[in-house]
Design an enzyme around this catalytic site. Structure first.
Site, PDB file in Angstrom:
ATOM      1  N   ASP A 173       0.844  -1.194   0.000  1.00 47.48           N
ATOM      2  CA  ASP A 173       0.000   0.000   0.000  1.00 47.48           C
ATOM      3  C   ASP A 173       0.885   1.252   0.000  1.00 47.48           C
ATOM      4  O   ASP A 173       0.628   2.221  -0.719  1.00 47.48           O
ATOM      5  CB  ASP A 173      -0.900  -0.032   1.255  1.00 47.48           C
ATOM      6  CG  ASP A 173      -2.107   0.878   1.143  1.00 47.48           C
ATOM      7  OD1 ASP A 173      -2.511   1.206  -0.001  1.00 47.48           O
ATOM      8  OD2 ASP A 173      -2.665   1.263   2.195  1.00 47.48           O
ATOM      9  N   HIS A 259      -7.195  -1.601  -7.689  1.00 48.04           N
ATOM     10  CA  HIS A 259      -7.628  -2.278  -6.455  1.00 48.04           C
ATOM     11  C   HIS A 259      -9.152  -2.207  -6.314  1.00 48.04           C
ATOM     12  O   HIS A 259      -9.819  -3.209  -6.064  1.00 48.04           O
ATOM     13  CB  HIS A 259      -6.982  -1.637  -5.217  1.00 48.04           C
ATOM     14  CG  HIS A 259      -7.711  -1.939  -3.939  1.00 48.04           C
ATOM     15  ND1 HIS A 259      -8.848  -1.243  -3.540  1.00 48.04           N
ATOM     16  CD2 HIS A 259      -7.508  -2.887  -3.004  1.00 48.04           C
ATOM     17  CE1 HIS A 259      -9.294  -1.763  -2.409  1.00 48.04           C
ATOM     18  NE2 HIS A 259      -8.501  -2.751  -2.060  1.00 48.04           N
ATOM     19  N   HIS A 274      -6.240  -5.517   1.044  1.00 50.69           N
ATOM     20  CA  HIS A 274      -6.124  -4.242   0.327  1.00 50.69           C
ATOM     21  C   HIS A 274      -4.738  -4.129  -0.331  1.00 50.69           C
ATOM     22  O   HIS A 274      -4.614  -3.917  -1.531  1.00 50.69           O
ATOM     23  CB  HIS A 274      -6.356  -3.095   1.327  1.00 50.69           C
ATOM     24  CG  HIS A 274      -6.152  -1.739   0.759  1.00 50.69           C
ATOM     25  ND1 HIS A 274      -7.105  -1.109  -0.013  1.00 50.69           N
ATOM     26  CD2 HIS A 274      -5.106  -0.877   0.837  1.00 50.69           C
ATOM     27  CE1 HIS A 274      -6.652   0.079  -0.376  1.00 50.69           C
ATOM     28  NE2 HIS A 274      -5.448   0.244   0.120  1.00 50.69           N
TER      29      HIS A 274
END
Ligand SMILES: NC(=O)c1ccc[n+]([C@@H]2O[C@H](COP(=O)([O-])OP(=O)(O)OC[C@H]3O[C@@H](n4cnc5c(N)ncnc54)[C@H](O)[C@@H]3O)[C@@H](O)[C@H]2O)c1
Ligand SMILES: [Zn+2]
Length: 370
Positions: A173, A259, A274
């Site tokens: 991320d 995503h 995520h």
């Protein structure tokens, strides 16, 4: 929009065992707190946070988070907060619990928002936004708030006790932060803060990436033995503070939009985190940007060593049909998505081609490196 905007929380505190001195910091913000955590996190840190708040003389109401950052869950917990007249909400846990807490604060008249991440799995803690999902876990929208959380309390010892896959997801991320901020700047796009990037926003995003290439693997290995090393502390800060400020005030682009697109697919990919979905988003964006082989190799190498997905197979979508990839790409390119920050806005068809090219190249890379 020509204004440059930089936003941030008021205070960030990171230190070993800060969980047990939460009360000292939280007491500055009010007298009665609602503490929110899911079932697992109550045992890991929720009770410790509550205990410390009580020791500091605060009244406590405890609430169990059910697991999805949905509108329904946010309303449900906001009702509890309002009925109990709390003046502080404290979210403890992963990205979804924290996003829910920020949403709860927004539905209250006046309350402080305190965030206690128990993993460094996302850059959700510091931002003034929540990612809202349907109750079934499909991306719905970004919800933007007037202010960032007031206080972030990060305990690297708690994070070192979490599974290393969560730290790796946070690194993915955070690795997207500079990749996307650079692109948003080149495309003169607007950031999540609603303006153009400041020098500060960009510098923080760049420092985030540098820290991850310097310390990411060292931190991941330390996490496997549940110890707090210097590298782990660096990466906890990069994943949480640098990535949080960097993405929000530096700008997102295609990686996060990909995503969001992945959340429309059914099947095992739904259980990917995520960060894992963002990892493939990074490779898709770099491919579309025509970055060269040595640059792309740098990212694949780090992602691979962290056990993060670089191929469709890793995402459990090895047999995906083009028409389903089109659905992902259409969602990624929908109106209002950060993908429109790309200097040359791609079509869904371009995005599908880039995803396939990225998958194929990563396969070849893996084959070659054995
Ligand atoms: N608002 C933002 O700016 C922002 C930024 C990035 C991501 N997000 C959102 O964050 C969410 C993803 O967050 P996530 O990846 O943390 O997943 P998550 O919130 O679902 O949490 C993952 C799991 O980790 C568990 N957990 C938490 N701490 C633990 C610990 N110390 N040890 C063991 N288990 C622990 C939790 O119980 C949970 O089951 C997504 O909804 C994403 O959209 C938001
Ligand atoms: Zn993210």
């Amino acid at each position: 929009m020509n204004e440059k905007i930089f936003i941030s929380p008021s205070k960030y505190v990171q230190g070993k065992d800060v969980t047990d001195s939460a009360g000292k910091y939280v007491a500055d913000f009010g007298k009665k707190a609602l503490v929110i955590a899911d079932e697992i996190v109550w045992d890991i840190a929720g009770n410790r946070v509550s205990g410390s708040l009580k020791e500091a003389g605060l009244d406590i109401v405890e609430e169990k988070f059910s697991g999805e950052a949905s509108e329904t869950e946010i309303k449900r917990i906001a009702d509890v907060a309002n009925e109990n007249n709390v003046d502080i909400v404290v979210g403890v846990g992963g990205g979804k619990a924290l996003d829910t807490t920020k949403g709860v604060r927004d539905l209250m008249n006046e309350a402080a928002c305190v965030i206690v991440p128990t993993t460094a799995s996302t850059d959700a803690p510091t931002s003034a936004l929540s990612v809202i999902y349907t109750e079934g876990g499909v991306f719905e929208r970004y919800s933007f708030f007037k202010t960032n959380p007031d206080l972030i309390l990060v305990d690297p010892k708690v994070i070192a006790g979490a599974p290393p896959e969560l730290l790796a997801a946070g690194i993915a991320d955070a690795l997207a932060t500079w990749v996307e901020a650079r692109t948003a700047y080149e495309g003169r796009g607007s950031t999540m803060a609603g303006g153009q990037a400041t020098i500060a926003g960009q510098a923080i995003a760049k420092k985030c990436e540098e820290t991850l290439f310097d310390y990411g693997l060292l931190a991941y290995e330390a996490n496997k033995r549940q110890v707090v090393s210097h590298a782990l502390e660096q990466v906890v800060e990069a994943n949480t503070l640098l990535s949080g400020l960097g993405f929000e005030s530096g700008g997102l682009a295609l990686a996060h939009a990909v995503h969001n697109g992945f959340t429309v697919l059914e099947g095992d990919i739904h259980h990917k985190s995520h960060g894992e979905k963002v990892a493939f988003g990074i490779l898709t964006q770099l491919t579309l940007e025509a970055r060269n082989q040595s640059e792309i190799n740098r990212y694949i190498e780090l992602l691979e060593k962290l056990g993060l997905p670089t191929t469709f197979e890793d995402l459990h979508i090895e047999d995906i049909e083009r028409e389903n990839l089109v659905k992902v790409a259409e969602t990624a390119m929908q109106e209002g998505e950060s993908s429109h920050n790309m200097p040359a806005v791609p079509t869904p068809d371009d995005v599908v081609d880039a995803m396939i090219a990225a998958d194929q190249y990563s396969k070849a890379y893996k084959r070659e490196r054995g």
